[in-house]
Design a protein around this motif. Structure first.
Motif, mmCIF file in Angstrom:
data_model
loop_
_atom_site.group_PDB
_atom_site.id
_atom_site.type_symbol
_atom_site.label_atom_id
_atom_site.label_comp_id
_atom_site.label_asym_id
_atom_site.label_seq_id
_atom_site.Cartn_x
_atom_site.Cartn_y
_atom_site.Cartn_z
ATOM 1 N N PRO A 1 0.816 -1.223 0.000
ATOM 2 C CA PRO A 1 0.000 0.000 0.000
ATOM 3 C C PRO A 1 0.847 1.270 0.000
ATOM 4 O O PRO A 1 0.306 2.367 -0.038
ATOM 5 C CB PRO A 1 -0.802 -0.127 1.301
ATOM 6 C CG PRO A 1 0.031 -0.970 2.199
ATOM 7 C CD PRO A 1 0.754 -1.926 1.307
ATOM 8 N N TYR A 2 2.185 1.103 0.065
ATOM 9 C CA TYR A 2 3.078 2.259 0.084
ATOM 10 C C TYR A 2 3.687 2.549 -1.291
ATOM 11 O O TYR A 2 4.577 3.379 -1.407
ATOM 12 C CB TYR A 2 4.202 2.045 1.092
ATOM 13 C CG TYR A 2 3.712 1.963 2.520
ATOM 14 C CD1 TYR A 2 3.299 3.100 3.206
ATOM 15 C CD2 TYR A 2 3.637 0.745 3.180
ATOM 16 C CE1 TYR A 2 2.835 3.030 4.501
ATOM 17 C CE2 TYR A 2 3.173 0.663 4.489
ATOM 18 C CZ TYR A 2 2.776 1.806 5.137
ATOM 19 O OH TYR A 2 2.314 1.727 6.434
ATOM 20 N N SER A 3 3.243 1.835 -2.325
ATOM 21 C CA SER A 3 3.745 2.115 -3.667
ATOM 22 C C SER A 3 2.583 2.490 -4.568
ATOM 23 O O SER A 3 1.443 2.086 -4.338
ATOM 24 C CB SER A 3 4.476 0.889 -4.237
ATOM 25 O OG SER A 3 3.563 -0.162 -4.490
ATOM 26 N N THR A 4 2.872 3.272 -5.588
ATOM 27 C CA THR A 4 1.835 3.673 -6.535
ATOM 28 C C THR A 4 2.337 3.416 -7.939
ATOM 29 O O THR A 4 3.531 3.573 -8.234
ATOM 30 C CB THR A 4 1.461 5.161 -6.362
ATOM 31 O OG1 THR A 4 0.357 5.470 -7.217
ATOM 32 C CG2 THR A 4 2.622 6.091 -6.701
ATOM 33 N N LEU A 5 1.430 2.986 -8.811
ATOM 34 C CA LEU A 5 1.771 2.660 -10.191
ATOM 35 C C LEU A 5 1.107 3.666 -11.114
ATOM 36 O O LEU A 5 -0.112 3.820 -11.099
ATOM 37 C CB LEU A 5 1.309 1.246 -10.529
ATOM 38 C CG LEU A 5 1.637 0.735 -11.933
ATOM 39 C CD1 LEU A 5 3.136 0.496 -12.070
ATOM 40 C CD2 LEU A 5 0.871 -0.554 -12.237
ATOM 41 N N ILE A 6 1.925 4.366 -11.901
ATOM 42 C CA ILE A 6 1.415 5.308 -12.892
ATOM 43 C C ILE A 6 1.350 4.571 -14.218
ATOM 44 O O ILE A 6 2.374 4.176 -14.762
ATOM 45 C CB ILE A 6 2.321 6.547 -13.004
ATOM 46 C CG1 ILE A 6 2.419 7.266 -11.657
ATOM 47 C CG2 ILE A 6 1.813 7.495 -14.084
ATOM 48 C CD1 ILE A 6 3.427 8.393 -11.639
ATOM 49 N N SER A 7 0.144 4.383 -14.732
ATOM 50 C CA SER A 7 -0.033 3.605 -15.958
ATOM 51 C C SER A 7 -0.037 4.531 -17.165
ATOM 52 O O SER A 7 -1.079 5.051 -17.571
ATOM 53 C CB SER A 7 -1.338 2.804 -15.894
ATOM 54 O OG SER A 7 -1.306 1.903 -14.820
ATOM 55 N N GLY A 8 1.142 4.746 -17.737
ATOM 56 C CA GLY A 8 1.244 5.573 -18.932
ATOM 57 C C GLY A 8 0.845 7.013 -18.661
ATOM 58 O O GLY A 8 0.969 7.522 -17.558
ATOM 59 N N GLY A 9 0.339 7.662 -19.677
ATOM 60 C CA GLY A 9 -0.138 9.032 -19.502
ATOM 61 C C GLY A 9 0.994 10.034 -19.424
ATOM 62 O O GLY A 9 2.137 9.770 -19.767
ATOM 63 N N GLN A 10 0.644 11.202 -18.931
ATOM 64 C CA GLN A 10 1.578 12.313 -18.919
ATOM 65 C C GLN A 10 2.236 12.463 -17.554
ATOM 66 O O GLN A 10 1.575 12.424 -16.520
ATOM 67 C CB GLN A 10 0.821 13.591 -19.264
ATOM 68 C CG GLN A 10 1.717 14.713 -19.743
ATOM 69 C CD GLN A 10 0.887 15.872 -20.263
ATOM 70 O OE1 GLN A 10 0.495 16.738 -19.509
ATOM 71 N NE2 GLN A 10 0.612 15.863 -21.557
ATOM 72 N N ALA A 11 3.539 12.597 -17.560
ATOM 73 C CA ALA A 11 4.288 12.803 -16.319
ATOM 74 C C ALA A 11 4.601 14.293 -16.201
ATOM 75 O O ALA A 11 5.349 14.842 -17.015
ATOM 76 C CB ALA A 11 5.581 11.985 -16.345
ATOM 77 N N THR A 12 4.037 14.957 -15.206
ATOM 78 C CA THR A 12 4.271 16.388 -15.030
ATOM 79 C C THR A 12 5.021 16.634 -13.738
ATOM 80 O O THR A 12 4.919 15.862 -12.781
ATOM 81 C CB THR A 12 2.950 17.172 -14.985
ATOM 82 O OG1 THR A 12 2.236 16.813 -13.784
ATOM 83 C CG2 THR A 12 2.077 16.835 -16.181
ATOM 84 N N LYS A 13 5.751 17.724 -13.703
ATOM 85 C CA LYS A 13 6.515 18.037 -12.490
ATOM 86 C C LYS A 13 5.591 18.372 -11.330
ATOM 87 O O LYS A 13 5.920 18.109 -10.170
ATOM 88 C CB LYS A 13 7.510 19.169 -12.762
ATOM 89 C CG LYS A 13 6.951 20.446 -13.350
ATOM 90 C CD LYS A 13 8.081 21.454 -13.572
ATOM 91 C CE LYS A 13 7.567 22.768 -14.159
ATOM 92 N NZ LYS A 13 7.310 22.681 -15.600
ATOM 93 N N ALA A 14 4.414 18.940 -11.620
ATOM 94 C CA ALA A 14 3.472 19.263 -10.541
ATOM 95 C C ALA A 14 2.925 17.990 -9.894
ATOM 96 O O ALA A 14 2.768 17.918 -8.680
ATOM 97 C CB ALA A 14 2.331 20.113 -11.078
ATOM 98 N N THR A 15 2.639 16.964 -10.712
ATOM 99 C CA THR A 15 2.105 15.713 -10.184
ATOM 100 C C THR A 15 3.190 14.905 -9.478
ATOM 101 O O THR A 15 2.979 14.372 -8.391
ATOM 102 C CB THR A 15 1.493 14.875 -11.325
ATOM 103 O OG1 THR A 15 0.469 15.632 -11.950
ATOM 104 C CG2 THR A 15 0.920 13.584 -10.780
ATOM 105 N N LEU A 16 4.357 14.827 -10.084
ATOM 106 C CA LEU A 16 5.410 13.969 -9.555
ATOM 107 C C LEU A 16 6.199 14.613 -8.425
ATOM 108 O O LEU A 16 6.532 13.947 -7.436
ATOM 109 C CB LEU A 16 6.388 13.586 -10.671
ATOM 110 C CG LEU A 16 5.888 12.639 -11.754
ATOM 111 C CD1 LEU A 16 6.945 12.487 -12.841
ATOM 112 C CD2 LEU A 16 5.560 11.283 -11.157
#
Length: 689
Positions: free
Chosen positions: A237-252
């Protein structure tokens, strides 16, 4: 039970569960793994098959009566209002409201964001304030009309661990051998170690490294269907998976407008699935990523330090033999073009995904393993509280070819193996050298690819080595490329090729496209046609995630389809019908589709006439697009959300099509573009019929 089962039950009583029972129930339910394991540990703690069968029935009955299914929030709230109180299984978040100057609980599937809660609950269970906690929760109805809340929590019993005892965990490890402990770990993730070679066991353990070592940069590329993303989407529960899409500095990383840290501040591991599909809108994102991958910090007006590891998983479409013997291709081929050599150099570990077995029931265990949440807590504790890097530094002796980032990556890899397999005591010399050799191989795989790409000798020192306990220097090779001349001694590009192409004095080979194609044609390694095979997918959309639309989820699986059947009991309210319209808009982009069938239901409070009018409007609109919409509206409740495509694919979404949060405003971002709208936690299963 075999000897390992008996030992595990003796050392960790109450923290283990039979993994085959999890597989049996999991196939028919969309319930988080740790919820199932909690109930199985309660009802199926027996070796008697009759008792186990009775326990399985009790688990299913409990899920039916107490688990709040998505889209059943209205029914759940009605139960509390009519009966006075009711016990549910749900995920509980606790947030502090500055405006109200008090804490409120938010229940995810119960769908209430303002539930009164006593301070004793969140003081006893820290995780309520740190991302939420799955629990058995008794919700009561507040009869006092003057109060500003309708429901309050009367009792709460965590399903996930709310506290973890590391000393007890270490005491249990001390009574086991290294190989026994490795078997416990593998069985916890559902695998039977007796069916795996020692090297493949090490590969599976290596997938866990980013969960236990801070700022660990990991990459795995390989064929589809080997379970690359499971460890990051389901295990912890301490990891998150980003499935494709756009990687932005605000989100990451950091949102300057909201003054809030991004995903790296909230998760132990941020994993990128299908890394080749990452779209980088702003080049600053890559620069910040480089800074963070290098030392765990970055600056965006404020200095930010975080412990999150970064993992990248993706697919290779060419055969490994082709790649290592080619002067043109390398094992980083699927990465997006924005991932330059500086990003690659920060990878500590490259797992050879092509050596992993395909997902198969043949490798699943029927024995006991840790409750998943218990082992995840152990890894989380070690990532935050323990440091084995200095211990490794004192003991390891590396060769002269090992440079700065090589050394750091190798040491962090060995330190992570010690945390997983030796949490409380040092390994033997033989075990330590096994980890060192494996870590060097994984780092060498990174360096060989960079050496193939670079036109000079910056990364030419690829013969990484270590000194064993006898003082002998051991050079480590990657098995796939050891005898590949194109990888061990790559040709260097001539930077003056354009000026010297007509000069007979030029001795360096040029890399014009025509030269490359003729060169490859003469080799026995013929490039295969790149065919992207569709594979089964099982993933969770996390609460608050963005980047999901009906197009991104369904479109790849609609190719060649002629008809679709949608079973969703909650296409009745206006916003739900609007979601179905958006789904139809995604479907009609596939020219072969000629028919959509909707099977839905209505409730006591549904305005059936208005519902029918809206759907009939859509039906007429689709006729103009040469698509038939068949409607079947039942009074009897459906208990399953699924979309059946006539090409053989089935998509199950536990919330149906209504997995988006309601937008705060009609004029806010996400009100029209579903890719930008926040989601609620949702399970998605895509599989062949």
């Amino acid at each position: 039970m075999d000897a390992l089962d008996i030992q595990l039950n003796r050392l960790f009583d109450g923290k283990v569960v039979r993994k085959d029972l999890v597989h049996r129930i999991k196939k028919g339910t969309n319930v988080p793994t740790f919820v199932l394991e909690f109930l199985l540990a309660r009802y199926c703690a027996s070796d008697d098959e009759a008792e186990i069968q009775a326990g399985m029935e009790a688990v299913l009955e409990t899920l039916n009566d107490n688990y709040v299914r998505p889209n059943e929030s209205n029914m759940a709230q009605s139960k509390v209002a009519t009966k006075g109180k009711y016990r549910f299984i749900d995920k509980v978040h606790v947030n502090y409201s500055e405006k109200d100057r008090r804490h409120w609980a938010a229940l995810e599937n119960f769908d209430s964001r303002k539930v009164a809660i006593s301070d004793k609950f969140y003081r006893d269970h820290d995780r309520l304030l740190q991302g939420g906690l799955w629990a058995e929760v008794t919700i009561a109805y507040n009869e006092i009309e003057e109060d500003d809340y309708t429901f309050y929590i009367e009792d709460l019993r965590p399903i996930q661990l709310s506290r973890f005892n590391f000393e007890h965990y270490c005491e249990g490890r001390q009574e086991c051998s290294r190989d026994e402990w490795m078997s416990f770990i593998l069985r916890t993730v559902g695998l039977e170690p007796d069916k795996l070679s020692q090297r493949v066991k090490m590969h599976f353990i290596a997938r866990l490294l980013p969960l236990v070592e801070p700022n660990f940069n990991f990459i795995e590329l390989g064929p589809r269907g080997t379970g690359k993303s499971y460890f990051f989407s389901e295990f912890s529960p301490y990891s998150t998976l980003i499935s494709g899409g756009q990687a932005t500095k605000a989100t990451l990383f950091y949102n300057n407008q909201r003054k809030k840290i991004g995903l790296v501040g909230f998760w132990d591991t941020v994993a990128f699935d299908e890394v080749g599909g990452i779209k980088v809108k702003d080049q600053d994102t890559i620069q910040i990523m480089k800074d963070f991958m290098a030392n765990g910090r970055f600056s965006r007006g404020v200095e930010v330090i975080a412990d999150a590891s970064m993992a990248f998983v993706g697919n290779l479409d060419l055969s490994i033999e082709q790649i290592v013997n080619s002067e043109v291709y390398d094992l980083f081929q699927p990465l997006p073009k924005e991932f330059d050599l500086a990003v690659m150099d920060r990878f500590a570990f490259y797992l050879p995904g092509w050596e992993m077995p395909k997902n198969s029931s043949e490798f699943l265990t029927s024995s006991y393993g840790f409750i998943t949440d218990y082992l995840a807590e152990a890894f989380h504790y070690q990532l935050k509280q323990t440091n084995r890097y200095e211990e490794v530094s004192r003991r390891i002796k590396l060769g002269s070819a090992v440079e700065g980032r090589d050394e750091k990556g190798i040491k962090k890899t060995v330190a992570a193996f010690l945390k997983i397999l030796h949490p409380s005591a040092p390994p033997t010399d033989e075990e330590f050298e096994e980890y060192v050799s494996y870590a060097i191989e994984a780092r060498r795989r990174v360096k060989e690819q960079m050496n193939k790409r670079k036109s000079d000798d910056e990364f030419a020192k690829i013969n990484l080595s270590y000194f064993d306990s006898t003082g002998k220097e051991v050079i480590v090779y990657c098995p796939e490329s050891k005898d590949a001349h194109a990888t061990q001694n790559p040709q260097r590009k001539n930077i003056h090729a354009d000026n010297e192409i007509n000069s007979s004095s030029s001795t360096l080979p040029t890399h014009k496209a025509e030269h490359v194609s003729s060169e490859l044609a003469d080799e026995p390694y013929i490039r295969e046609t790149l065919v992207k095979e569709l594979t089964e997918q099982y993933f969770t959309i996390h609460y608050g995630a963005i980047g999901y639309s009906y197009e991104t989820i369904f479109s790849p699986y609609l190719q060649g389809a002629k008809s679709i059947e949608v079973k969703d009991p909650y296409i009745r309210e206006n916003h739900q019908i609007q979601n179905f319209v958006r789904f139809c808009e995604a479907v009609i982009s596939i020219p072969s589709i000629k028919k959509i069938k909707l099977i839905t239901t209505y409730g006591e409070s549904t305005d059936v006439k208005e519902m029918s009018d809206r759907l009939n409007e859509l039906q007429q609109s689709l006729i103009e697009m040469d698509i038939e919409l068949e409607l079947q509206i039942n009074e009897k409740m459906l208990h399953e959300n699924e979309i059946i495509i006539d090409n053989g694919w089935v998509v199950k979404i536990d919330r149906g099509l209504d997995f988006y949060q309601k937008p705060d405003s009609l004029f806010g971002i996400g009100s029209n573009n579903l890719l930008l709208r926040k989601c609620v936690e949702t399970r998605v299963d895509i599989f062949k019929k």
